[in-house]
Motif scaffolding. Structure first.
Motif, PDB file in Angstrom:
ATOM      1  N   TRP A 310       0.845  -1.190   0.000  1.00  0.00           N
ATOM      2  CA  TRP A 310       0.000   0.000   0.000  1.00  0.00           C
ATOM      3  C   TRP A 310       0.878   1.237   0.000  1.00  0.00           C
ATOM      4  CZ3 TRP A 310      -5.099   0.809  -0.684  1.00  0.00           C
ATOM      5  CH2 TRP A 310      -5.972  -0.282  -0.559  1.00  0.00           C
ATOM      6  N   SER A 311       0.418   2.286  -0.678  1.00  0.00           N
ATOM      7  CA  SER A 311       1.140   3.556  -0.666  1.00  0.00           C
ATOM      8  C   SER A 311       1.028   4.193   0.709  1.00  0.00           C
ATOM      9  CB  SER A 311       0.588   4.496  -1.736  1.00  0.00           C
ATOM     10  OG  SER A 311      -0.779   4.785  -1.485  1.00  0.00           O
ATOM     11  N   TYR A 312       1.880   5.189   0.959  1.00  0.00           N
ATOM     12  CA  TYR A 312       1.931   5.798   2.287  1.00  0.00           C
ATOM     13  C   TYR A 312       0.670   6.591   2.620  1.00  0.00           C
ATOM     14  CZ  TYR A 312       6.747   4.436   3.196  1.00  0.00           C
ATOM     15  OH  TYR A 312       7.882   3.702   3.451  1.00  0.00           O
ATOM     16  N   ASP A 313      -0.054   7.044   1.599  1.00  0.00           N
ATOM     17  CA  ASP A 313      -1.301   7.752   1.874  1.00  0.00           C
ATOM     18  C   ASP A 313      -2.509   6.817   1.883  1.00  0.00           C
ATOM     19  OD1 ASP A 313      -1.431   7.093  -0.762  1.00  0.00           O
ATOM     20  OD2 ASP A 313      -1.780   9.116  -1.514  1.00  0.00           O
ATOM     21  N   ASN A 314      -2.252   5.504   1.779  1.00  0.00           N
ATOM     22  CA  ASN A 314      -3.295   4.476   1.850  1.00  0.00           C
ATOM     23  C   ASN A 314      -4.345   4.602   0.745  1.00  0.00           C
ATOM     24  OD1 ASN A 314      -2.205   3.338   4.256  1.00  0.00           O
ATOM     25  ND2 ASN A 314      -3.210   4.926   5.465  1.00  0.00           N
ATOM     26  N   ARG A 315      -3.961   5.177  -0.384  1.00  0.00           N
ATOM     27  CA  ARG A 315      -4.908   5.347  -1.486  1.00  0.00           C
ATOM     28  C   ARG A 315      -4.687   4.372  -2.630  1.00  0.00           C
ATOM     29  NH1 ARG A 315      -5.415  11.942  -2.317  1.00  0.00           N
ATOM     30  NH2 ARG A 315      -6.227  12.410  -0.228  1.00  0.00           N
ATOM     31  N   GLU A 316      -3.460   3.865  -2.786  1.00  0.00           N
ATOM     32  CA  GLU A 316      -3.140   2.999  -3.919  1.00  0.00           C
ATOM     33  C   GLU A 316      -2.471   1.721  -3.431  1.00  0.00           C
ATOM     34  OE1 GLU A 316      -2.273   5.818  -7.731  1.00  0.00           O
ATOM     35  OE2 GLU A 316      -0.786   5.911  -6.131  1.00  0.00           O
ATOM     36  N   LEU A 317      -2.839   0.620  -4.054  1.00  0.00           N
ATOM     37  CA  LEU A 317      -2.266  -0.680  -3.750  1.00  0.00           C
ATOM     38  C   LEU A 317      -1.534  -1.180  -4.991  1.00  0.00           C
ATOM     39  CD1 LEU A 317      -1.997  -3.264  -1.951  1.00  0.00           C
ATOM     40  CD2 LEU A 317      -4.133  -4.057  -3.017  1.00  0.00           C
ATOM     41  N   ALA A 318      -0.258  -1.529  -4.825  1.00  0.00           N
ATOM     42  CA  ALA A 318       0.537  -2.084  -5.916  1.00  0.00           C
ATOM     43  C   ALA A 318       0.678  -3.587  -5.695  1.00  0.00           C
ATOM     44  CB  ALA A 318       1.911  -1.432  -5.977  1.00  0.00           C
ATOM     45  N   SER A 319       0.510  -4.344  -6.767  1.00  0.00           N
ATOM     46  CA  SER A 319       0.605  -5.806  -6.686  1.00  0.00           C
ATOM     47  C   SER A 319       1.491  -6.319  -7.804  1.00  0.00           C
ATOM     48  CB  SER A 319      -0.786  -6.447  -6.786  1.00  0.00           C
ATOM     49  OG  SER A 319      -1.355  -6.203  -8.065  1.00  0.00           O
ATOM     50  N   GLY A 320       2.295  -7.333  -7.486  1.00  0.00           N
ATOM     51  CA  GLY A 320       3.149  -7.982  -8.472  1.00  0.00           C
ATOM     52  C   GLY A 320       2.899  -9.468  -8.466  1.00  0.00           C
ATOM     53  N   GLY A 321       3.044 -10.085  -9.647  1.00  0.00           N
ATOM     54  CA  GLY A 321       2.745 -11.501  -9.751  1.00  0.00           C
ATOM     55  C   GLY A 321       3.762 -12.271 -10.554  1.00  0.00           C
ATOM     56  N   ASN A 322       3.575 -13.571 -10.547  1.00  0.00           N
ATOM     57  CA  ASN A 322       4.436 -14.451 -11.309  1.00  0.00           C
ATOM     58  C   ASN A 322       4.131 -14.387 -12.807  1.00  0.00           C
ATOM     59  OD1 ASN A 322       6.527 -16.347 -11.434  1.00  0.00           O
ATOM     60  ND2 ASN A 322       5.101 -18.082 -11.380  1.00  0.00           N
ATOM     61  N   ALA A 351       8.061  -1.287  -3.813  1.00  0.00           N
ATOM     62  CA  ALA A 351       8.272  -0.301  -2.739  1.00  0.00           C
ATOM     63  C   ALA A 351       7.799   1.065  -3.203  1.00  0.00           C
ATOM     64  CB  ALA A 351       9.746  -0.242  -2.333  1.00  0.00           C
ATOM     65  N   TRP A 352       6.991   1.723  -2.355  1.00  0.00           N
ATOM     66  CA  TRP A 352       6.542   3.102  -2.598  1.00  0.00           C
ATOM     67  C   TRP A 352       7.520   4.061  -1.926  1.00  0.00           C
ATOM     68  CZ3 TRP A 352       2.396   4.377  -5.645  1.00  0.00           C
ATOM     69  CH2 TRP A 352       1.494   3.369  -5.959  1.00  0.00           C
ATOM     70  N   SER A 353       7.803   5.160  -2.611  1.00  0.00           N
ATOM     71  CA  SER A 353       8.720   6.146  -2.039  1.00  0.00           C
ATOM     72  C   SER A 353       8.003   6.981  -0.979  1.00  0.00           C
ATOM     73  CB  SER A 353       9.250   7.072  -3.144  1.00  0.00           C
ATOM     74  OG  SER A 353       9.954   8.157  -2.585  1.00  0.00           O
ATOM     75  N   PRO A 354       8.616   7.149   0.203  1.00  0.00           N
ATOM     76  CA  PRO A 354       8.034   8.036   1.210  1.00  0.00           C
ATOM     77  C   PRO A 354       8.369   9.508   0.972  1.00  0.00           C
ATOM     78  CG  PRO A 354      10.005   7.015   2.090  1.00  0.00           C
ATOM     79  CD  PRO A 354       9.824   6.459   0.695  1.00  0.00           C
ATOM     80  N   HIS A 355       9.188   9.800  -0.028  1.00  0.00           N
ATOM     81  CA  HIS A 355       9.659  11.158  -0.270  1.00  0.00           C
ATOM     82  C   HIS A 355       8.959  11.836  -1.446  1.00  0.00           C
ATOM     83  CE1 HIS A 355      12.896   9.986   2.447  1.00  0.00           C
ATOM     84  NE2 HIS A 355      13.167   8.972   1.650  1.00  0.00           N
ATOM     85  N   ILE A 356       8.593  11.081  -2.468  1.00  0.00           N
ATOM     86  CA  ILE A 356       7.996  11.640  -3.677  1.00  0.00           C
ATOM     87  C   ILE A 356       6.648  10.965  -3.897  1.00  0.00           C
ATOM     88  CG2 ILE A 356       8.276  12.018  -6.161  1.00  0.00           C
ATOM     89  CD1 ILE A 356      11.277  11.792  -5.760  1.00  0.00           C
ATOM     90  N   TYR A 357       5.599  11.768  -3.971  1.00  0.00           N
ATOM     91  CA  TYR A 357       4.255  11.228  -4.111  1.00  0.00           C
ATOM     92  C   TYR A 357       4.111  10.528  -5.464  1.00  0.00           C
ATOM     93  CZ  TYR A 357      -0.822  11.011  -4.538  1.00  0.00           C
ATOM     94  OH  TYR A 357      -2.108  10.587  -4.709  1.00  0.00           O
TER      95      TYR A 357
END
Length: 524
Positions: A310-322, A351-357
């Motif tokens: 999840w992104s740091y603002d809890n708005r977007e979820l990133a998923s990766g798969g095989n 990994a979501w960056s905590p520095h750049i939105y």
């Protein structure tokens, strides 16, 4: 980390003699436009050659040594103070170099001494580093000699050194060597959770106390662990497709949620929701406060889901798969809003960056070996870095704009990168198997890595938040324009307030004059 700095030698600057008129070749046909210099006047070229013999060095308080002082000066009883003598010595050294000596007066060489066809003798007043041994640490536009008396140099800030060895190593028997699992996580309360076989253990980083949280039995095993943001609840994904919620403070299971048909290898919390990814290709959204086990189902992957963040603002979820796909979902979507298909192997490292939105980093498996950066706000691919080996995990530093990647085949290394240049700050080795697991401490300074060699290794790789604050404060003090602009703003604000007070006073006096005039009219 030792970074050896090398400096290339600077070429020496040489004085060029005055240009001579080019002699005419007798075999060349004559032209009416030939130039014939006059012998009665001087010939001037377009190059300025300074003549030091006519220079007024006294203007710069550069005088000869006491041995060469004139008798008239001694008769007048002029005595140079020690501070003035030191200043003169430093200035002469800076301008002419220490190799000329302090007693020799500067002079212009005779033009006749320059050879016509050979390279001229170098006697420039401003010399290059190779002649005056100018220090690399000097910030002066003229440059000082390293051995000049009374000259202090501020050293260039050396690169941050990262220890090459872990400061702690823990045994982790039965830690599985499986790329698609996520068996290590570090809570905000500084407690490390590790899945070993069919058990989950908690290690307190403050007291080094180890607690056995649960045992799933011989028919089940731990496939993933994930701490809630508050650090008291731990989610455990099992090989039977179930997700258990445990209260770590009481070592008590709170709830068991179903919904997946196969193992749950990825877990991710936001502020209130829990997302679980499974080998059955689906992602389930769960709310531990709700009565239902599943709130919504996200479909899109065509193979096992092995990465969730999840992104740091809890708005977007990133998923990766095989299936070599990277998807981005929002809070309410059941289909991915962004799809990235550039990877050529399984995408576990996210990994979501905590520095750049909106900045998202992802890493591919053995056939890909690349770290890619995405801007999810503009839906653009920013850059790609080939690491040379399987990318297993990624995590950003909370204190500086850097990130860490762990790798598998074939080098099993840990790399600290500086973003956005992606220059290597450090490369750490020690694991003998693929570095499949990675977590970062709550203070953002320490990472823990786990591998199939059944060890957990702790590394100090990032600076502390306090050191970064002190660095920023020092930079703000040293940066003169910011301080000057602040003073200018304060002066303008003070002048504006004074003007406003003056306007109020004038308004009051004007009103008083009108009142006196009205009273006089009434009296009449």
């Amino acid at each position: 980390m030792n970074n050896n700095q090398s400096s290339s030698p600077s070429s020496s600057s040489q004085s060029i003699p005055p240009l001579k008129p080019k002699s005419q070749d007798p075999t060349t046909p004559s032209s009416p436009y030939h130039y014939h210099p006059s012998t009665s006047r001087a010939i001037y070229s377009d190059r300025f050659i300074p003549c030091r013999s006519s220079s007024n060095f006294a203007l710069f308080h550069i005088s000869h040594s006491p041995a060469s002082a004139s008798p008239s000066d001694a008769a007048r009883g002029e005595d140079t103070s020690s501070s003035s003598a030191a200043y003169t010595a430093l200035l002469r050294t800076a301008l002419f170099g220490s190799d000329l000596g302090f007693g020799a007066a500067p002079c212009t060489p005779d033009k006749k001494s320059f050879p016509v066809n050979n390279s001229p003798v170098n006697r420039n007043i401003f010399r290059f580093k190779s002649e005056t041994n100018q220090s690399l640490h000097s910030s002066s536009p003229i440059g000082f000699d390293d051995h000049s008396p009374g000259v202090s140099h501020s050293p260039v800030k050396s690169p941050r050194k990262v220890p090459k060895s872990p400061y702690k190593v823990l045994d982790a028997p039965a830690l599985q060597d499986d790329f698609y699992l996520n068996l290590v996580d570090w809570s905000s309360h500084n407690v490390l959770a590790v899945g070993l076989g069919n058990c989950v253990y908690l290690w307190n980083a403050c007291s080094s106390k180890v607690t056995k949280l649960c045992d799933l039995g011989i028919d089940d095993s731990v496939c993933s662990v994930g701490w809630a943001q508050r650090g008291t609840s731990l989610a455990v994904g099992t090989s039977n497709g179930k997700v258990q919620i445990w209260d770590a403070s009481r070592c008590k299971r709170v709830r068991t949620m179903e919904g997946h048909r196969l193992r749950v290898g990825a877990l991710a919390w936001n502020s209130s929701m829990l997302s679980s990814g499974s080998r059955d290709k689906s992602i389930l959204q769960r709310d531990p406060r709700a009565q239902e086990d599943v709130v919504s189902k996200l479909s899109g992957h065509k193979s096992e889901v092995c990465g969730l963040k999840w992104s740091y603002d809890n708005r977007e979820l990133a998923s990766g798969g095989n299936d070599n796909r990277l998807f981005v979902w929002n809070q309410h979507s059941t289909q991915p809003v962004l799809k990235y298909c550039e990877h050529t192997a399984a995408v576990k490292a996210i990994a979501w960056s905590p520095h750049i939105y909106g900045l998202l980093a992802s890493g591919g498996g053995t056939a890909d070996r690349c770290i890619r950066f995405w801007n999810t706000t503009t839906n653009s691919h920013l850059s790609c870095m080939d690491t040379g080996s399987q990318v297993c995990n990624l995590v950003w530093s909370k204190n500086v704009n850097e990130l860490v990647s762990t790798h598998g085949y074939s080098q099993n290394q840990i790399i600290v990168w500086r973003y956005p240049t992606m220059s290597k700050i450090a490369t750490l080795t020690g694991h003998t198997y693929r570095v499949l697991y990675l977590a970062i401490s709550p203070d953002g300074q320490t990472i823990v890595t786990g591998a199939g060699d059944e060890t957990l290794r702790f590394w100090n790789v990032f600076p502390s938040p306090k050191s970064q604050c002190r660095l920023k404060e020092a930079q703000s003090i040293q940066y003169f324009p910011t301080t000057r602009n602040t003073r200018i703003k304060e002066r303008k604000l003070s002048a504006l307030k004074a003007t406003q007070r003056r306007i109020k006073e004038l308004t009051m006096f004007d009103q008083l004059d009108h009142a006196i005039a009205d009273a006089a009219e009434l009296t009449v």
